[in-house]
Design a protein around this motif. Sequence first.
Motif, PDB file in Angstrom:
ATOM      1  N   ILE A  30       3.893  -4.757  -0.013  1.00 54.26           N
ATOM      2  CA  ILE A  30       4.302  -4.471   1.365  1.00 54.26           C
ATOM      3  C   ILE A  30       5.142  -3.194   1.401  1.00 54.26           C
ATOM      4  N   GLY A  31       6.012  -3.024   0.407  1.00 53.29           N
ATOM      5  CA  GLY A  31       6.823  -1.810   0.322  1.00 53.29           C
ATOM      6  C   GLY A  31       5.978  -0.562   0.147  1.00 53.29           C
ATOM      7  N   ALA A  32       4.907  -0.666  -0.641  1.00 52.06           N
ATOM      8  CA  ALA A  32       4.000   0.474  -0.830  1.00 52.06           C
ATOM      9  C   ALA A  32       3.294   0.830   0.475  1.00 52.06           C
ATOM     10  N   LEU A  33       2.867  -0.182   1.219  1.00 56.39           N
ATOM     11  CA  LEU A  33       2.233   0.063   2.519  1.00 56.39           C
ATOM     12  C   LEU A  33       3.213   0.756   3.470  1.00 56.39           C
ATOM     13  N   ASP A  34       4.445   0.309   3.451  1.00 59.34           N
ATOM     14  CA  ASP A  34       5.491   0.896   4.301  1.00 59.34           C
ATOM     15  C   ASP A  34       5.794   2.330   3.865  1.00 59.34           C
ATOM     16  N   ASN A  35       6.092   2.518   2.578  1.00 51.43           N
ATOM     17  CA  ASN A  35       6.454   3.849   2.062  1.00 51.43           C
ATOM     18  C   ASN A  35       5.316   4.844   2.192  1.00 51.43           C
ATOM     19  N   GLY A  36       4.084   4.366   1.975  1.00 52.72           N
ATOM     20  CA  GLY A  36       2.938   5.259   2.084  1.00 52.72           C
ATOM     21  C   GLY A  36       2.816   5.849   3.477  1.00 52.72           C
ATOM     22  N   ALA A  37       2.969   5.008   4.499  1.00 56.67           N
ATOM     23  CA  ALA A  37       2.886   5.493   5.883  1.00 56.67           C
ATOM     24  C   ALA A  37       4.018   6.458   6.192  1.00 56.67           C
ATOM     25  N   ARG A  38       5.219   6.139   5.742  1.00 59.09           N
ATOM     26  CA  ARG A  38       6.369   7.009   5.999  1.00 59.09           C
ATOM     27  C   ARG A  38       6.192   8.365   5.308  1.00 59.09           C
ATOM     28  N   THR A  39       5.696   8.335   4.074  1.00 57.30           N
ATOM     29  CA  THR A  39       5.486   9.579   3.341  1.00 57.30           C
ATOM     30  C   THR A  39       4.416  10.442   3.996  1.00 57.30           C
ATOM     31  N   ALA A  40       3.422   9.797   4.600  1.00 57.08           N
ATOM     32  CA  ALA A  40       2.313  10.534   5.217  1.00 57.08           C
ATOM     33  C   ALA A  40       2.703  11.215   6.522  1.00 57.08           C
ATOM     34  N   THR A  59      -8.092  10.592   7.206  1.00 57.01           N
ATOM     35  CA  THR A  59      -9.038   9.990   6.256  1.00 57.01           C
ATOM     36  C   THR A  59      -8.513  10.165   4.828  1.00 57.01           C
ATOM     37  N   TYR A  60      -8.834  11.309   4.221  1.00 60.77           N
ATOM     38  CA  TYR A  60      -8.518  11.499   2.809  1.00 60.77           C
ATOM     39  C   TYR A  60      -7.013  11.498   2.528  1.00 60.77           C
ATOM     40  N   ILE A  61      -6.261  12.335   3.265  1.00 63.18           N
ATOM     41  CA  ILE A  61      -4.862  12.546   2.909  1.00 63.18           C
ATOM     42  C   ILE A  61      -4.056  11.257   2.990  1.00 63.18           C
ATOM     43  N   PHE A  62      -4.198  10.537   4.093  1.00 63.05           N
ATOM     44  CA  PHE A  62      -3.414   9.310   4.251  1.00 63.05           C
ATOM     45  C   PHE A  62      -3.702   8.338   3.115  1.00 63.05           C
ATOM     46  N   LEU A  63      -4.972   8.171   2.779  1.00 62.00           N
ATOM     47  CA  LEU A  63      -5.322   7.203   1.739  1.00 62.00           C
ATOM     48  C   LEU A  63      -4.796   7.616   0.370  1.00 62.00           C
ATOM     49  N   PHE A  64      -4.814   8.915   0.079  1.00 63.89           N
ATOM     50  CA  PHE A  64      -4.335   9.344  -1.238  1.00 63.89           C
ATOM     51  C   PHE A  64      -2.816   9.326  -1.310  1.00 63.89           C
ATOM     52  N   ILE A  65      -2.137   9.545  -0.194  1.00 66.02           N
ATOM     53  CA  ILE A  65      -0.695   9.360  -0.176  1.00 66.02           C
ATOM     54  C   ILE A  65      -0.363   7.881  -0.378  1.00 66.02           C
ATOM     55  N   LEU A  66      -1.140   7.025   0.245  1.00 65.22           N
ATOM     56  CA  LEU A  66      -0.961   5.582   0.066  1.00 65.22           C
ATOM     57  C   LEU A  66      -1.219   5.186  -1.388  1.00 65.22           C
ATOM     58  N   PHE A  67      -2.231   5.787  -1.980  1.00 66.01           N
ATOM     59  CA  PHE A  67      -2.526   5.558  -3.397  1.00 66.01           C
ATOM     60  C   PHE A  67      -1.327   5.960  -4.253  1.00 66.01           C
ATOM     61  N   GLY A  68      -0.726   7.111  -3.933  1.00 62.36           N
ATOM     62  CA  GLY A  68       0.461   7.550  -4.666  1.00 62.36           C
ATOM     63  C   GLY A  68       1.622   6.589  -4.523  1.00 62.36           C
ATOM     64  N   ALA A  69       1.776   6.017  -3.325  1.00 57.82           N
ATOM     65  CA  ALA A  69       2.847   5.042  -3.102  1.00 57.82           C
ATOM     66  C   ALA A  69       2.646   3.800  -3.961  1.00 57.82           C
ATOM     67  N   PHE A  70       1.405   3.347  -4.088  1.00 55.57           N
ATOM     68  CA  PHE A  70       1.118   2.182  -4.937  1.00 55.57           C
ATOM     69  C   PHE A  70       1.354   2.522  -6.410  1.00 55.57           C
ATOM     70  N   LEU A  71       0.992   3.731  -6.824  1.00 57.61           N
ATOM     71  CA  LEU A  71       1.242   4.140  -8.208  1.00 57.61           C
ATOM     72  C   LEU A  71       2.739   4.148  -8.505  1.00 57.61           C
ATOM     73  N   GLN A  72       3.526   4.666  -7.564  1.00 60.52           N
ATOM     74  CA  GLN A  72       4.968   4.705  -7.775  1.00 60.52           C
ATOM     75  C   GLN A  72       5.552   3.307  -7.905  1.00 60.52           C
ATOM     76  N   LYS A  73       5.089   2.401  -7.065  1.00 58.25           N
ATOM     77  CA  LYS A  73       5.586   1.024  -7.132  1.00 58.25           C
ATOM     78  C   LYS A  73       5.218   0.351  -8.456  1.00 58.25           C
ATOM     79  N   SER A  74       4.117   0.783  -9.050  1.00 54.85           N
ATOM     80  CA  SER A  74       3.700   0.196 -10.323  1.00 54.85           C
ATOM     81  C   SER A  74       4.432   0.807 -11.517  1.00 54.85           C
ATOM     82  N   GLY A  75       5.234   1.860 -11.272  1.00 53.36           N
ATOM     83  CA  GLY A  75       6.000   2.477 -12.349  1.00 53.36           C
ATOM     84  C   GLY A  75       5.346   3.692 -12.963  1.00 53.36           C
ATOM     85  N   MET A  76       4.422   4.332 -12.254  1.00 52.45           N
ATOM     86  CA  MET A  76       3.716   5.494 -12.797  1.00 52.45           C
ATOM     87  C   MET A  76       4.667   6.661 -13.060  1.00 52.45           C
TER      88      MET A  76
END
Length: 666
Positions: A410-420, A199-216
């Motif tokens: 799509i890359g964020a969705l992929d990277n988020g799952a791999r990171t999790a 629940t929480y962890i996967f979604l927040f890791i995914l959130f981090g992946a989207f932030l990274q892709k945006s240049g955070m």
Amino acid sequence: MSKEAVPNEQTKEVLEKYDNESRVRSYRKYYVGLIVSIIAISLSVYHLYTSYFGTPVTLQHRSIHVAVVLALIFLIYPAYKKLDRRKLHWYDVILAMMAISTTVYIYIDYDGIVRRGGMPNEWDLVFGLILVALVLEGARRVTGWALPLLATLFIAYGLYGNHLSGLFRHRGYEWSDIVNFMYVTTEGVYGTAISVSATYIFLFILFGAFLQKSGMGQFFNDLALAIAGQTKGGPAKVSVIASGFLGSINGAAVANVVTTGSFTIPLMKKIGYKKDFAGAVEASASVGGQILPPIMGAAAFIMAEILGIAYRDIALAALLPALLFYLGVIIQIHLRATKEGLQGISKENLPLVKNVMMERGHLLIPLLFLMYMLFLSGRTIIFSAFLTILVTVAVSMIRKTTRMSVKDIIGALDNGARTALAVAIACASVGIIVGIATLTGFGLKLANGIVILGGESLFLTLMFTMVASIVLGMGLPSIPTYIITATMAAPALVQLGIEPLVAHLFVFYFGIFANITPPVALAAFAAAGISGGRQMRTGGISMKLALAGFIVPYIFVYNSNLLLINTTIMQGIVVVITSVIGVTMLSFAAEGYFFTKMNWLFRAVLFGGALLFMNPNGYQDLIAILILVAVGILQYMKAKKEGGINLPLEGYRDRYDQEEPAIVTT
């Protein structure tokens, strides 16, 4: 413009050496990689879907999460380091299919599993055995040997603990009892740890992946450079600020060290910091991100789940201790720069805060929106994370430099799952450990043992609990470390009347700092790999820089006002002032500098004075302040005799050599 950084090949080598999670396959055949990416993206989409529309039945939802995670691990991580990473072996495909079969069976015979209610049939035991074996093998591939060995020891304890004598003896359990408990209940592999992961962890890791892709990540580096780059020892302060921000979001100490350290460590060495110290700064700052709200590397959400406390209360309680930790690190690196005459980076070679904010400042909107959702909206954490991911995508579109394309999403969705994967498999393994501890009562017995060792002394009990937390946390990722220490060490403090939240924060701190505590200080070793420093020396300096983090937990046990729990405004002001003074004295003592170099006697006196702030007592506070004033006057007089005063907290520097190469980031 150029950017001082460690070469990518060296960074990759260091990451793979100290971080098992980075040893992944890169397929020779395109279609194989495509299939793996489709599975990873599907897992991310599934979690986004369930965060909005709701999850299936608990056991089914958790089993899907574990099964797909295991399948991805066997497809992505080779069985051994030396195997060809461009090739997928046939047995890994079979293991991935076996992993999927464990959840297929639960779906097919779910009604039967419920009706049997603890009376497993042969197929329950077969698939349960498969699941346990695959979890242990998956954990070995991703996290290394420590976690699966610990889980195996607990399984052995469950099977043969009845042959022990004394405190840790139990009535004994059959293999069928253990497998059934692990597989078809929500107490073992599918227990609380996997619940939070799914629940929480996967979604927040995914959130981090989207932030990274945006240049955070680039934004944090640029902003830290603009704010602190020009001050004395500026690159070290940049490291602290950037690593703290990133560490709070991603919660991966070693990866954070390598990501930020590849840029900041060469800069620190360039202005004159010794390589051991430069590595230690990055290691301590990266580890500290996991105690820093709002996200705390997702640990706050697990703590909320275990304790049944609102997330916002935990984040508020953790805020001041985390800021004190970073204050201690920054003061020490500033004192080192002052003592050794180190300078910062010239202003013309730095980005301007205004320009950084104009270019990428809008990337703060998702973080502000997340804080609003978590603290003020009253919506669930899961739904808040889902909406924040959507807001991140929308906000990235504001400027061209941060705009996310369909490929990026799509890359964020992929990277988020791999990171999790690493966190998820660690949580599954911890489920085995916690399950056995629950089944046999080991956690309570260990807590009783710690209390017995401590006798009537709270301080001794805290010491033993600290040691237990550090040992349990050595070589393990932060989240499973917290879950293990919360299960086995925190109850010892609760038995002595310590508030559960205080006890859990205490063990959480020391479990986290195991990453910079030799002999198994993975974050410090990774930093040494980048800086070229000595591993054990870097670990020792990391501990010194993080000294406030080792002292502050004792303070909030004795003085819970530090956590701002049920405090008045005046009590809050007093505790902030005294704690800041205490951490400052601690930093002077640790670095051995106050206007000028200090001898060991003055350092010891200042250290003792800092400890006086541990227990809330007006007389002790007054004595500590008098000590600070007295030592300050003597050191000031000594500095005047030596021919000059270097103010210990003096800020900006003269312009640096004009030949210094520009490091303004793009």
